[in-house]
Motif scaffolding. Structure first.
Motif, short mmCIF file in Angstrom:
data_model
loop_
_atom_site.label_atom_id
_atom_site.label_comp_id
_atom_site.label_asym_id
_atom_site.label_seq_id
_atom_site.Cartn_x
_atom_site.Cartn_y
_atom_site.Cartn_z
N GLY A 117 47.10 9.65 16.10
CA GLY A 117 47.26 9.66 17.55
C GLY A 117 46.11 10.38 18.23
O GLY A 117 45.41 11.17 17.60
N ILE A 120 46.52 13.23 23.57
CA ILE A 120 47.77 13.21 24.34
C ILE A 120 48.97 12.94 23.43
O ILE A 120 50.03 13.55 23.57
CB ILE A 120 47.69 12.16 25.48
CG1 ILE A 120 46.65 12.65 26.48
CG2 ILE A 120 49.04 11.94 26.15
CD1 ILE A 120 46.53 11.89 27.76
N GLN A 121 48.76 12.06 22.46
CA GLN A 121 49.84 11.77 21.50
C GLN A 121 50.18 13.01 20.67
O GLN A 121 51.34 13.28 20.39
CB GLN A 121 49.42 10.62 20.57
CG GLN A 121 49.36 9.27 21.22
CD GLN A 121 50.71 8.83 21.79
OE1 GLN A 121 51.75 9.19 21.27
NE2 GLN A 121 50.67 8.08 22.88
N LEU A 124 52.10 15.30 22.82
CA LEU A 124 53.47 14.80 22.99
C LEU A 124 54.32 15.15 21.76
O LEU A 124 55.46 15.61 21.89
CB LEU A 124 53.46 13.28 23.23
CG LEU A 124 54.83 12.61 23.35
CD1 LEU A 124 55.62 13.16 24.53
CD2 LEU A 124 54.69 11.10 23.50
#
Lengths: 181, 137
Positions: A117, A120-121, A124
């Motif tokens: 990812g 941002i992934q 998250l």
């Protein structure tokens, strides 16, 4: 040709076609179950171990499966229980409080060869890991798998209202994490 | 505040190559291994049976030993009690006891003898055969 769940259960009860039916069930659910567990325990190797246990449990339990619920929700329930049991045993084994183990998982993500990812992934996932286990479970099932609340209710044995509230709280916490971090 | 809707919903995890292809085969192998592990070999069953027999014999022996030693203790106590009793009984108390018993016996005999004597006289008076008596005289 894809058999219905009911047909698969019937096939499994026929001693001569048991293995064939089981293979069909595994092929039908393997990916869904894998990702369901993986999002909860994060690491591939742990997921693989749990998945093998889930298949063994399915094999042993399917003979006595009463069809009160759908095969799909029954399989998911086994996977969820196995994943939660695994997480609890892992925490007990290392005498770590809940937050520490999840922190450890969040840190391991950056160096995990099976995580691809973006920033941002990654953020998250770290935010999701701050949630309590059950809330994390509800969030993953709703946000990523887009599962119906009714199905989730059957799998997690929790009311639809409680699930909606849980998802709402989880969303707020994650958004707050993004704001403060 | 960053909204979740603004984040692209993708799966950030991946698996080793062709991981899912052999999963059902591996699953069947796990089940076979699990069944094999659960099947206890005959030698193990034999060993467990022997262990149970030894345990039973040991417990019987221990119980027998303790029960017998209890009984032995009990009989020794009885003997001790009897010998103590002998020590407490002196000659004078034995003579007194016999004398008391004789008094009671005599009183009984006297009371009952008088009744017996009266009954006999009454019977003889009522059933006397005067003709035979006179003939004998």
């Amino acid at each position: 040709m894809e058999y219905s769940d009911q047909k698969l259960v019937q096939l499994f009860r026929d001693e001569h076609r048991k293995e064939e039916a089981f293979t069909l069930i595994v092929n039908k659910y393997k990916e869904k179950i894998y990702w369901h567990i993986r999002k909860l325990v994060i690491l591939h190797d742990d997921t693989d171990d749990i998945l093998q246990n889930v298949f063994v449990r399915i094999w042993k339990g399917l003979e006595n499966f009463r069809e009160d619920s759908q095969l799909y929700t029954w399989v998911y329930r086994i996977a969820t229980n196995e994943a939660l049991t695994f997480l609890n045993s892992k925490k007990k084994r290392f005498f770590l409080p809940i937050v520490d183990y999840e922190n450890q998982l969040a840190n391991s993500l950056e160096s995990d060869a099976y995580f691809n990812g973006d920033e941002i992934q990654l953020k998250l996932q770290k935010a999701i890991l701050t949630l309590p286990e059950k809330q994390r479970l509800v969030f993953n099932m709703k946000y990523f798998d887009e599962m119906k609340y009714e199905d989730m209710s059957e799998i997690l044995d929790t009311s639809v209202g409680a699930l909606k509230a849980s998802y709402h709280h989880a969303t707020k916490k994650i958004e707050k994490f993004f704001e403060t971090d | 505040m960053k909204k979740l809707d603004n984040i692209e919903k993708t799966n950030p995890f991946k698996t080793p190559e062709a991981y899912f292809d052999k999963l059902s085969e591996r699953a069947l192998n796990s089940i076979k291994n699990d069944t094999e592990i659960k099947t206890i070999p005959f030698s193990k069953i034999l060993f467990r049976a022997a262990a149970i027999i030894i345990l039973v014999i040991t417990s019987i022996t221990v119980t027998y030993y303790f029960t017998n030693s209890e009984k032995e203790k009990e009989s020794k106590t009885n003997i001790a009690e009897i010998s103590n009793l002998e020590n407490y009984l002196d000659e004078a108390s034995i003579i007194n006891k016999i004398a008391e018993d004789s008094v009671v016996a005599n009183e009984y005999f006297e009371n009952n003898f008088n009744d017996f004597q009266n009954d006999t006289t009454e019977y003889l008076v009522e059933n006397m055969d005067y003709i035979s008596l006179l003939a004998e005289l």
